[in-house]
Enzyme design. Sequence first.
Site, PDB file in Angstrom:
ATOM      1  N   ASN A   9      18.601 -31.682 -44.769  1.00  0.00           N
ATOM      2  CA  ASN A   9      18.516 -33.091 -44.389  1.00  0.00           C
ATOM      3  C   ASN A   9      19.947 -33.591 -44.238  1.00  0.00           C
ATOM      4  O   ASN A   9      20.649 -33.800 -45.221  1.00  0.00           O
ATOM      5  CB  ASN A   9      17.774 -33.841 -45.511  1.00  0.00           C
ATOM      6  N   GLY A 173      22.164 -36.223 -54.693  1.00  0.00           N
ATOM      7  CA  GLY A 173      23.580 -36.529 -54.463  1.00  0.00           C
ATOM      8  C   GLY A 173      24.396 -36.746 -55.730  1.00  0.00           C
ATOM      9  O   GLY A 173      25.518 -37.249 -55.665  1.00  0.00           O
ATOM     10  N   SER A 213      20.482 -32.155 -55.317  1.00  0.00           N
ATOM     11  CA  SER A 213      21.650 -31.399 -55.775  1.00  0.00           C
ATOM     12  C   SER A 213      21.433 -29.886 -55.801  1.00  0.00           C
ATOM     13  O   SER A 213      21.934 -29.204 -56.696  1.00  0.00           O
ATOM     14  CB  SER A 213      22.110 -31.897 -57.146  1.00  0.00           C
TER      15      SER A 213
HETATM   16  P1  PGA Z   1      21.317 -33.700 -52.070  1.00  0.00           P
HETATM   17  O1  PGA Z   1      20.157 -34.484 -51.267  1.00  0.00           O
HETATM   18  O2  PGA Z   1      21.084 -32.238 -51.862  1.00  0.00           O
HETATM   19  O3  PGA Z   1      22.597 -34.187 -51.458  1.00  0.00           O
HETATM   20  O4  PGA Z   1      21.189 -34.085 -53.511  1.00  0.00           O
HETATM   21  C1  PGA Z   1      18.849 -34.004 -51.231  1.00  0.00           C
HETATM   22  C2  PGA Z   1      17.984 -34.911 -50.410  1.00  0.00           C
HETATM   23  O5  PGA Z   1      18.152 -36.135 -50.470  1.00  0.00           O
HETATM   24  O6  PGA Z   1      17.111 -34.438 -49.660  1.00  0.00           O
END
Ligand code: PGA
Length: 251
Positions: A9, A173, A213
């Site tokens: 994503n 995130g 994450s």
């Molecule tokens: P991240 O986001 O891997 O940056 O934590 C995952 C997501 O929101 O699909």
Amino acid sequence: MRKKLIAGNWKMNGLTHDGISLAKDLANLYKASDNPIFDMFIAPPFTLLSNVLEVVKESGVWVGAQDCSMYDAGAHTGDVSPIMLKDLGCGGVIVGHSERRADHGETNEIVKAKAEAALKAGLGVIICVGETLRERETGKTLNVVKEQLQKSIPTETTAGRVVIAYEPVWAIGTGKTPTKNDVQEVHASMRHVLADVVGAEIAQNIRLLYGGSVKPNNAKDLLTLPDVDGALVGGASLKVNDFWAIAQAVM
Ligand code: PGA
């Protein structure tokens, strides 16, 4: 056997040059890996969909959007309908991401309507669910996820066209992830809930992704849990080496 799915994503990231080169690099890696045992999906921003579809074509990489309207067409300024996505050549769409639920007030009912519209248009859907930190800390995780699933799963759910992503809001995130036990507990519980909503056979075959994450250094731990069938990756999907390393963890 549920084939693993590694989904990226990109969120609101990527301008033409870098987006095309990221997609091209991934497509080349995927194409070169002989008969990959995982599916790969990427969701660039709307502005790059057309370019990305062009560069990944015939690589087997599946491309889709990060959101769609619940309507087919009409007076909905700024929205993009699932029929338009299908027309462009997209294979799927993510709906109900927590950032959309938070930033745009999307309820379970809206998420369900979007998922149903996407299925009707012939797209696959990745439906996101997940608890907030407060809900986790007050022991409400399983109930919150259960309610989200019960209310946002389309009536016409099939294992081939619908994927569920469990993404704890506090893990997105932040560099934080739940423990392996916690992830497995939620995923097993989701399969249980799904059996009630869509029947045991679909529940057994539907793919349940973990997101929040996911990085090369934790991918193996997360992706080898019995009820985890892949990952929805945000930040790390913007770096070809990291995203590819995560995909390699399914081997
Ligand atoms: P991240 O986001 O891997 O940056 O934590 C995952 C997501 O929101 O699909």
